[in-house]
Enzyme design. Sequence first.
Site, mmCIF file in Angstrom:
data_model
loop_
_atom_site.group_PDB
_atom_site.id
_atom_site.type_symbol
_atom_site.label_atom_id
_atom_site.label_comp_id
_atom_site.label_asym_id
_atom_site.label_seq_id
_atom_site.Cartn_x
_atom_site.Cartn_y
_atom_site.Cartn_z
ATOM 1 N N LEU A 32 0.805 -1.217 0.000
ATOM 2 C CA LEU A 32 0.000 0.000 0.000
ATOM 3 C C LEU A 32 0.839 1.269 0.000
ATOM 4 O O LEU A 32 1.902 1.324 0.602
ATOM 5 C CB LEU A 32 -0.936 0.000 1.221
ATOM 6 C CG LEU A 32 -1.865 -1.209 1.350
ATOM 7 C CD1 LEU A 32 -2.812 -1.016 2.529
ATOM 8 C CD2 LEU A 32 -2.655 -1.473 0.077
ATOM 9 N N HIS A 36 -3.615 4.253 -2.022
ATOM 10 C CA HIS A 36 -4.540 3.356 -1.311
ATOM 11 C C HIS A 36 -5.077 4.048 -0.052
ATOM 12 O O HIS A 36 -6.270 3.954 0.250
ATOM 13 C CB HIS A 36 -3.822 2.071 -0.874
ATOM 14 C CG HIS A 36 -3.333 1.222 -1.996
ATOM 15 N ND1 HIS A 36 -1.993 1.120 -2.306
ATOM 16 C CD2 HIS A 36 -3.985 0.422 -2.872
ATOM 17 C CE1 HIS A 36 -1.838 0.283 -3.327
ATOM 18 N NE2 HIS A 36 -3.032 -0.158 -3.695
#
Length: 305
Positions: A32, A36
């Site tokens: 991530l 995100h």
Amino acid sequence: VKVCHNIIEFRPWRRSIEGALLVPFVPTMGALHDGHASLVRQARQIAGAQGKVAASIFVNPTQFRPGEDFNKYPRTLEADLKILEAAGCDGVFVPSAQEMYPPHLAKTRETRDGSGGVSIDPGDMTNVLEGAIRPGHFRGVCTVVAKLLNITEPTHLLLGQKDFQQQAILRRMCADLNMPVKVVTCTTVREPDGLAMSSRNRYLSAEERSRATALYEALTWVKGQYDGGVRRPLELEAGMRSFIEARGLTLQYAIIVEPESLCRWQDIGAGEIAGDAVALIAAKLGATRLIDNMVLTSGSPKQNP
Ligand code: PAF
């Protein structure tokens, strides 16, 4: 954040939040980054004080073709969980491949592209762009997202605009299959120099990283031309190509399409762009594939009814 590795753990958590009116969901493959985190923060806003935010982390084997980066795809679970927690996620589903594609399916799922078992046919929108270069990719994406939606039962599905074709196809899947979920597409988050955030950016060497801005340069150029009144798709596409080639990237496509159908304006517009348009680029920099896009018209994607 509640972390569930199995469906039998996740379902009771999902039942325990039944009172939450809104349950937005952010599917991810982990590794991530702030793009995100921004999806999760938007999910948090949609959920409001009463709602709960769900996410998933699963590197889905059926959307990778043999020879692609499935094995080397970064897996950074500890860091991912911290990012999810900080962004306001309440529950995350982190299944194994075995959990998503259990042995009783294996007999019919001998290939990684998921052929053999029941899967979702993503239709004609896969014959272009990413789908043309990565055959079977969107069948894998649609099938895993349909499974994740059935497991998480969200009210909203949040997707990043960076994977433009993915959000268009998943939007279409939810509409065509009457899935009771609202699809929300969120703006691409960029590095200060314009490079779209991507888990794959970490594959780039320092020298490659400095040339990776070619995609953003080409897209800002095309947006400037469009805003200045240029409507000939071939001229705009040729201009984008020259930016990519000047920086020594290997171009895969640089085209302008109608955002819902993904039809190329050159094929439908009699040589003129005459409606909503998005410019999309894919290029290789060494072994790394980069994609990016820019909406040329102000109209945002339509919501499903
Ligand atoms: O965009 C991604 O990370 C993946 O394609 C998704 C939507 C999580 C499905 O595996």
